[in-house]
Design an enzyme around this catalytic site. Structure first.
Site, PDB file in Angstrom:
ATOM      1  CB  SER A 115      -0.953  -0.045   1.194  1.00 22.13           C
ATOM      2  OG  SER A 115      -1.993   0.888   1.058  1.00 22.13           O
ATOM      3  CD1 TRP A 116       3.041   5.214   3.591  1.00 21.22           C
ATOM      4  CD2 TRP A 116       2.758   6.380   1.696  1.00 21.22           C
ATOM      5  NE1 TRP A 116       3.980   6.237   3.582  1.00 21.22           N
ATOM      6  CE2 TRP A 116       3.820   6.968   2.434  1.00 21.22           C
ATOM      7  CE3 TRP A 116       2.390   6.938   0.478  1.00 21.22           C
ATOM      8  CZ2 TRP A 116       4.516   8.085   1.983  1.00 21.22           C
ATOM      9  CZ3 TRP A 116       3.083   8.052   0.025  1.00 21.22           C
ATOM     10  CH2 TRP A 116       4.132   8.618   0.759  1.00 21.22           C
ATOM     11  CG  HIS A 320      -5.698  -2.490  -0.089  1.00 23.07           C
ATOM     12  ND1 HIS A 320      -4.947  -2.013  -1.136  1.00 23.07           N
ATOM     13  CD2 HIS A 320      -5.226  -1.860   1.025  1.00 23.07           C
ATOM     14  CE1 HIS A 320      -4.071  -1.128  -0.694  1.00 23.07           C
ATOM     15  NE2 HIS A 320      -4.216  -1.024   0.620  1.00 23.07           N
TER      16      HIS A 320
END
Length: 340
Positions: A115-116, A320
């Site tokens: 993710s980030w 996710h």
């Protein structure tokens, strides 16, 4: 099926003074003489957790984890409204990573995170490719403005009720919302289009800087409710991965996320994909769920095509939050890299 390794505790930890009044907490786990690996957490602003340690064979890895500026055990904490966010940018985080590497006397390390975290990993590796041995990324993002636009507007077409509540929550920042706080302020351009997202996200960033704790609390709840809604169709993981966090952790997460995304993470649009050629020679494993509504597969596909030494595995049933199959691929990759 690959099982996670048993829980372990750090053998060393410390606080690194990275300047600007920021103190970054770090810890090291596993074998002090093992292969160095850095865990880069997501969010931005999530902080690192003990679960990430369990992906690594503790006999073969020296695993380093750190809390990025403003979150976790790093100080000053972003949940505090007095904390100055001017010195919390992508460039600052990249410099912190490099300072930590030097502080620990590590020549090269494997980078792990999704993710980030994957955005920060790619930015660091493209800046310091000689310091990176391998990269393993579950859930690929590059934090382009187009990706931010999707997460905070485009995916709303699948969750219109939640999107309406999220957008209405931003109206308070414009000072034009009625008493019930549920009408959109007229100067927030929330009609479909790229201009909508900076307004909504920047509005939440302003709300998180409001001196009224009730305003910050409401903005935190509205933001986390939206993030949870986007992931609500996924069959694996916690049903409320954002809303169920402790209060101070949620506030820091929302303040840091809105701060970064309102500024496009201070990255030139598309730069991480454009410069992926700098990763040549670094083996990469990318794992992405086909059902990821927050970060669609297309970004991982683009990165795999631009990075000649990366291999992408698509997990059909995952989103996710990943799945058991995602975990198997990640642990398998880390086990293979342990001996290199």
């Amino acid at each position: 099926m690959a099982e996670q390794y048993p829980p372990i505790e750090p053998y060393d930890e410390g606080i690194l003074d990275v300047g600007d009044g920021n103190l970054v907490h770090w810890e090291a786990c596993g074998n002090p003489r093992g292969k160095p690996a850095l865990v880069v957490h997501g969010g931005p602003g999530s902080g690192c957790g003990p679960g990430a340690r369990r992906y690594f064979d503790p006999e073969h890895y020296r695993v380093v984890l750190f809390d990025q500026r403003g979150c976790g055990r790093s100080t000053p904490h972003a949940a505090r409204p007095a904390t100055d966010m001017r010195h919390n940018t992508t460039a600052h985080l990249l410099a912190d990573m490099e300072q930590l590497r030097q502080h620990l006397g590590i020549e090269r390390w494997l980078l792990f995170g999704g993710s980030w975290g994957s955005t920060l990993i790619l930015a660091y590796a493209e800046r310091h490719p000689e310091r990176v041995s391998e990269i393993v990324i579950p859930s690929v993002t590059t934090t382009r403005r187009s990706e931010i636009d999707w997460l905070y507007r485009g995916v709303g077409r699948f969750f219109p009720e939640a999107w309406e509540r999220f957008a209405a929550g931003a109206a308070g920042a414009a000072g034009a919302a009625p008493a019930d706080g549920r009408q959109l302020a007229p100067d927030l351009h929330l009609a479909p289009g790229p201009a909508a997202v900076p307004d909504v996200v920047a509005a939440y960033a302003r709300l998180m800087d409001d001196p009224d704790p009730a305003v910050r609390e409401r903005a935190t709840a509205d933001w986390c409710a939206w993030e949870d809604a986007v992931l609500s169709l996924e069959p694996y993981g916690s049903p409320n991965p954002y809303g169920d966090r402790p209060s101070e952790a949620r506030k820091a997460l929302v303040r840091i996320c809105s701060h970064y995304f309102a500024h496009g993470a201070w990255l030139e649009e598309g730069a991480l994909l454009r410069d992926a050629g700098r990763l040549a020679g670094i083996p990469g494993v990318l794992v992405h769920g086909r059902q990821d509504m927050g970060g669609p597969l297309h970004t991982a596909w683009e990165l795999a095509r631009a990075w000649p030494d990366a291999h992408l595995t698509v997990i059909d049933e995952a989103g996710h939050k990943g799945s058991e199959a995602s975990r198997d691929v990640v642990i398998g990759a880390l086990d293979r890299f342990a001996g290199t």
